[in-house]
Enzyme design. Structure first.
Site, short mmCIF file in Angstrom:
data_model
loop_
_atom_site.label_atom_id
_atom_site.label_comp_id
_atom_site.label_asym_id
_atom_site.label_seq_id
_atom_site.Cartn_x
_atom_site.Cartn_y
_atom_site.Cartn_z
N ARG A 263 -9.18 -3.55 -11.09
CA ARG A 263 -8.50 -3.68 -12.36
C ARG A 263 -8.36 -5.51 -12.48
NH1 ARG A 263 -4.00 0.16 -10.51
NH2 ARG A 263 -5.02 1.57 -10.26
N ARG A 278 -1.85 -7.64 -4.98
CA ARG A 278 -1.32 -7.36 -6.05
C ARG A 278 -3.28 -7.67 -6.14
NH1 ARG A 278 0.07 -6.00 -11.15
NH2 ARG A 278 2.09 -5.81 -10.03
N GLU A 350 5.39 -0.36 -4.36
CA GLU A 350 4.84 1.07 -4.70
C GLU A 350 3.41 1.27 -4.49
OE1 GLU A 350 2.24 2.88 -9.01
OE2 GLU A 350 3.87 1.02 -9.08
N SER A 353 1.58 6.74 -8.01
CA SER A 353 2.42 7.02 -9.23
C SER A 353 1.72 8.54 -9.20
CB SER A 353 2.77 6.80 -10.13
OG SER A 353 2.95 5.28 -9.70
N ARG A 391 -1.91 -1.53 -0.38
CA ARG A 391 -0.35 -2.02 -0.44
C ARG A 391 0.65 -1.17 0.58
NH1 ARG A 391 1.83 -2.24 -6.92
NH2 ARG A 391 0.98 -4.25 -7.57
#
Length: 423
Positions: A263, A278, A350, A353, A391
């Site tokens: 990404r 990130r 996070e 999801s 993470r």
């Protein structure tokens, strides 16, 4: 994408649901309907002209059988054919314009999703475990990883640029052990079928799961935008059965894959740039379900439990929140986020999801199933991280750090890593 018939038949309902995401989105409905009306008007004209042409063709046949002149009718047929060709081109352009607009309209939030403008309105669903208490000031993962030689951020940046990680020695073994633990948990206990998919996908696959055209700037593209490095295994897994009609007997399908994820994070400059939080490339174990509409929300709850089980087994404190309409992902009708506590950061991160896209992605992929009555219907697709490694790695090393700077390896990982402590 949304069903054009739903927009056509219930425009106010669609506007109302989109407005819970953003008031600007509701304005797009009028333009879609305008183009749809124009396209249908053109198609009606073409049908009428085809009828006229058929009548003239019959007249020409009769005149020729009588050896009479049909020149006037033939001239009219040629003129009609030219007009039909012009109208067909206009209809194709309107159809393409309508599809492009539909591809940029997000999914409708489920009726029970809490309404809110942003993450501040996300309600907490449940909490598991307690925040760890230390008898010393806890270090963050960058300090721990640097001292213990778990990763080399400087050389990772030297090789590939900022936002890329080079895991080393026991740090690399810990990452590999985590991946194997996650795969074994989801396949042996939760019934998922492991897939090892390609890491490059065609453009239509990215469109199918909704990454394109909305988020093209975040993607790593090749071949002038015709192929892409996957941003998540959701893309190849969900597209496995694209343009197919499955049997209801084959559903639900539970799929799991470990892949790297790529990404650009184009819209995230300056956010969480230190360490592993990130980054542009990270590993993830992804869960995907393909279900019938009748069972998809029951399956969403199970999917979320499957992802939560990871954090419970590793003894990591976390909370589950439900995303409000304003924070909901572009493709999703309902989402739960799992946020794990990272002591060195002093905040939640996070790591998963878990979402239900309903038939939004299936329409883009033309993924259907034949129900018990023999009717072809669109499937529902669900996905969730089980979980994101970078993470999870951060939370794990920060949670299990010890006073002497070492890291205790959680019991479920010891056979995979081969040590009880990292020193």
């Amino acid at each position: 994408m949304l069903d054009i018939r739903l927009i056509r038949e219930r425009p106010e309902y669609v506007r109302e649901r989109l407005a819970t995401r953003s008031t600007e989105l509701a304005q797009q409905v009028a333009e879609v309907l305008r183009i749809d009306s124009e396209r249908r008007r053109i198609e009606t004209q073409v049908q009428q002209l085809n009828g006229e042409r058929n009548k003239l063709s019959k007249q020409i046949g009769m005149l020729r059988s009588k050896q009479e002149s049909s020149a006037e009718q033939e001239t009219k047929v040629r003129a009609i054919a030219e007009e039909i060709d012009r109208l067909n081109q206009a209809a194709a352009a309107a159809d393409l314009s309508q599809r492009n607009m539909l591809l940029r309209i997000p999914n409708l939030p489920h009726a029970k999703v809490p309404i809110g403008a942003d993450a501040e309105a996300n309600p907490e669903v449940r909490v598991w475990g307690e925040k760890p208490v230390f008898g010393f000031p806890p270090l963050d993962h960058v300090e721990l990883g640097t001292k213990l030689g778990l990763f080399d951020l400087e050389r990772g940046a030297k090789i590939s640029g900022a936002g890329f990680i080079c895991f080393t020695n026991l740090g690399a073994r810990l990452e590999r052990g985590l991946i194997q633990f996650l795969l074994d948990l989801q396949t042996a206990e939760n019934g998922y079928i492991e897939i090892s998919p390609p890491h490059l996908v065609r453009r239509e696959c990215m469109v199918g799961t909704g990454q394109l055209p909305k988020f093209e700037e975040d993607a790593y593209e090749l071949e002038e935008g015709q192929t892409f490095l996957i941003p998540t295994a959701e893309v190849p897994l969900s597209n496995l059965y694209r343009e197919e009609i499955l049997s209801y007997r084959d559903l639900p399908k539970y799929l799991v894959a470990h892949t790297p994820c790529f990404r650009r994070e184009a819209g995230s400059a300056g956010r969480d740039t230190r360490g592993l939080i990130r980054v542009h490339q990270f590993d993830k174990v992804e869960l995907v379900k393909i279900t019938t509409p009748e069972t998809s929300y029951e399956e969403l709850e199970k999917l979320t439990e499957d992802a939560e089980k990871v954090l419970q087994r590793l003894g990591l404190h976390y909370r589950t929140i439900e995303l409000c309409t304003g924070d909901l992902g572009f493709n999703m009708a309902k989402t739960y986020d799992l946020e794990v506590w990272a002591p060195g950061q002093g905040r939640y991160l996070e790591v998963s999801s878990c979402s239900n896209a309903e038939d939004y992605q299936a329409r883009r992929m033309n993924l259907k199933f034949k129900d018990v009555d023999g009717k072809n219907r669109f499937c529902h697709t669900l996905n969730g991280s089980g979980t994101a490694l970078a993470r999870l790695y951060v939370a794990l090393v920060e949670t299990y750090q010890q006073a002497d700077g070492s890291i205790l390896v959680p019991e479920p990982l010891r056979d995979y890593v081969g040590v009880t402590e990292i020193r």
